[in-house]
Design an enzyme around this catalytic site. Structure first.
Site, PDB file in Angstrom:
ATOM      1  N   ASP A   1       0.799  -1.221   0.000  1.00  0.00           N
ATOM      2  CA  ASP A   1       0.000   0.000   0.000  1.00  0.00           C
ATOM      3  C   ASP A   1       0.839   1.282   0.000  1.00  0.00           C
ATOM      4  OD1 ASP A   1       0.985   0.205   2.564  1.00  0.00           O
ATOM      5  OD2 ASP A   1      -0.924  -0.104   3.570  1.00  0.00           O
TER       6      ASP A   1
ATOM      7  N   TYR B   1      10.415   4.491   1.437  1.00  0.00           N
ATOM      8  CA  TYR B   1      11.325   3.503   2.035  1.00  0.00           C
ATOM      9  C   TYR B   1      12.782   3.703   1.615  1.00  0.00           C
ATOM     10  CZ  TYR B   1       7.759   0.900   4.462  1.00  0.00           C
ATOM     11  OH  TYR B   1       6.776   0.546   5.351  1.00  0.00           O
TER      12      TYR B   1
END
Ligand code: NAD
Ligand code: G6P
Ligand code: MN
Length: 442
Positions: A171, A265
């Site tokens: 997600d 990330y």
């Protein structure tokens, strides 16, 4: 109207209520006849189950809910399985985060040594889940998998169960696209994104809104503000302080590497020293979630049992709940919607190995994803992706072969780890901590 049997594996998850709510929101188009919750932790799932049953009773009284720890009951004739298991629970996430931090290395659920440790725990339980589906579910079943670390899970299942009907999703790109939509003043569904990478390791190369290329405008914004939207919108999760910080950090990446827009990330691989400096080694994200999202849901279950009053806060859907249902509906009805998902590369990113599991756009059909070609990527990104891919491949091979040598190679190769000395210390400590979960490494 066609109706579906759907199983949530990891029924006791903190995300179950949100996903159930999202399914109920779509009941007019995606009609379920049975919803099964499956978990190996009976008590945890029972508590989530009582909330789910109550909400289903109110919003879709015809829908039958089964809460079970029996795989036969859970998977028989299932059309869809939504997987979201956390092997080792938050107790092990906490160690995944805290052990590396002792050595001043990134402590994160899915990145760095923590992600590798979580991968070693999850590979065989995921293979077992696939085996249950092959045995009991409809032959046309689809597993839509959120279970982390999704990059390693996807890679391992591609090797161990290549024929499985599993689609691995995340997600994070969608959550970033939600913020992009807020920044650009449009709906996230109007964004068409070009993107390449591995899961939790990738970049957006182009953002179009209704055929208009808005990439440069967005980059200019992100260089200033990261992915923080101009005004806070309601969709952001409750425990947001650390997430807000993550969205903001994208500005450093966008300034230094102006070619593309990063997945959040990437901060763990490219801004590692700063992230470690800012981390509280005694109180990590696992603690925040245990004290927040996890406590909230079990408190809500206890309160409901005591008072019969239901607190709907855990039924917050957000992009997490919406996205998995959108993907399932595209699989179910051959909608050919374009989503970012994990697929075997096979040339889609031209200069990355064919057997890499890449995260790229794909049209989701009832036969699975039809990937979009992303072409050749520049040296910096190729090098980064190849190093991470090799690391993930080594950890999968370590699990399959029971190889300590390959596990050490994986830990030493990860970009977050400064030396083989440090890699070995972390690996050895994690091996001890994960005794009950990891395959034996010799
Ligand atoms: P959680 O601990 O609240 O729930 C996970 C549940 O899985 C627990 O009830 C646990 O008992 C169960 N479980 C563990 N091993 C199992 C097995 N072998 N079979 C069946 N059930 C099993 O965790 P959570 O925070 O709700 O997250 C659930 C999962 O979803 C995690 O893997 C998390 O990393 C993942 N996640 C992924 C994404 C993504 O982008 N891919 C997004 C959010 C969460
Ligand atoms: C994002 C990622 C998930 C990850 C989650 C962690 O949604 O895509 O893969 O599991 O963040 O969120 P948490 O709130 O548990 O730290
Ligand atoms: Mn993810």
């Amino acid at each position: 109207m066609k109706t579906f049997k759907l199983t949530i594996a990891g029924g006791g998850s903190t995300y179950t209520p949100g996903i159930v709510k999202s399914l109920l929101d779509k009941k007019a188009e995606f009609k379920l006849e049975e919803l099964r919750l499956y978990d190996i932790n009976e008590e945890r799932q029972r508590k989530v189950g009582i909330l789910v049953k109550k909400v289903v009773e109110t919003l879709d009284p015809d829908l039958k809910v089964i809460v079970t720890t029996d795989p036969r009951e859970a998977f028989t004739d299932a059309d869809f399985v939504f997987a979201q298991m956390r092997v080792g629970l938050y107790r092990m996430r906490e160690l995944d985060e805290k052990i590396p931090l002792k050595y001043d290395v990134i402590g994160q659920e899915t990145c760095g040594p923590g992600g590798l440790a979580y991968g070693l725990r999850t590979i065989y339980p995921m293979a077992e889940l696939i085996d249950f589906c092959e045995r009991y579910a409809k032959s046309s079943y689809w597993i839509v998998n959120y279970s982390n670390p999704a990059a390693i899970v996807a890679k391992a299942m591609h090797i161990l169960r290549p024929k499985a009907r599993i689609l691995n999703i995340c997600d994070m790109p969608v959550a970033i696209m939600r913020n992009m939509a807020n920044i650009l003043g449009c709906d996230r569904h109007d964004i068409v994104a070009d993107y390449f990478g591995l899961n939790h390791f990738g970049w957006f190369t182009k953002i179009r809104v209704k055929d208009q290329d808005r990439t440069e405008e967005l980059k200019a914004y992100v260089r200033e503000h990261g992915y923080t939207p101009p005004e806070e919108k309601d969709q952001v999760r409750q425990e947001e302080a650390s997430w807000k910080h993550t969205y903001e950090n994208a500005k450093y990446l966008a300034r230094m590497f102006p070619d593309y827009l990063p997945n959040t990330y990437m901060q763990y691989y490219l801004l590692g020293d700063q992230i470690v400096r800012e981390a509280d080694k005694n109180h990590t994200r696992a603690n925040e979630v245990m004290e927040g999202r996890e406590k909230q849901i079990f408190d809500a279950a206890d309160a409901y049992e005591r008072t019969g009053e239901i607190d709907m806060t855990p039924f917050f859907t957000g992009v997490h709940g919406e996205f998995i249902v959108e993907v399932a509906m595209s699989l179910a009805f051959n909608l050919r919607q374009r989503h970012l998902v994990m697929v075997p590369n096979c040339g889609a990113v031209k200069n990355v190995p064919d057997d890499a599991m890449v995260e790229i756009p794909a049209y989701i059909t009832n036969e699975g994803p039809e990937p979009v070609r992303m072409g050749q990527i520049p040296t910096f990104y190729k090098g980064m992706v190849e190093q991470q891919e090799a690391c993930e491949k080594l950890v999968v091979e370590a699990a399959i072969e029971g190889s300590y040598k390959k596990a050490l190679m994986a830990f030493a190769m990860n970009k977050t780890v400064p030396s083989a000395f440090v890699a070995k210390k972390i690996l050895d400590e994690m091996m001890e901590a994960n005794k009950e979960f990891w395959p034996e490494l010799k």
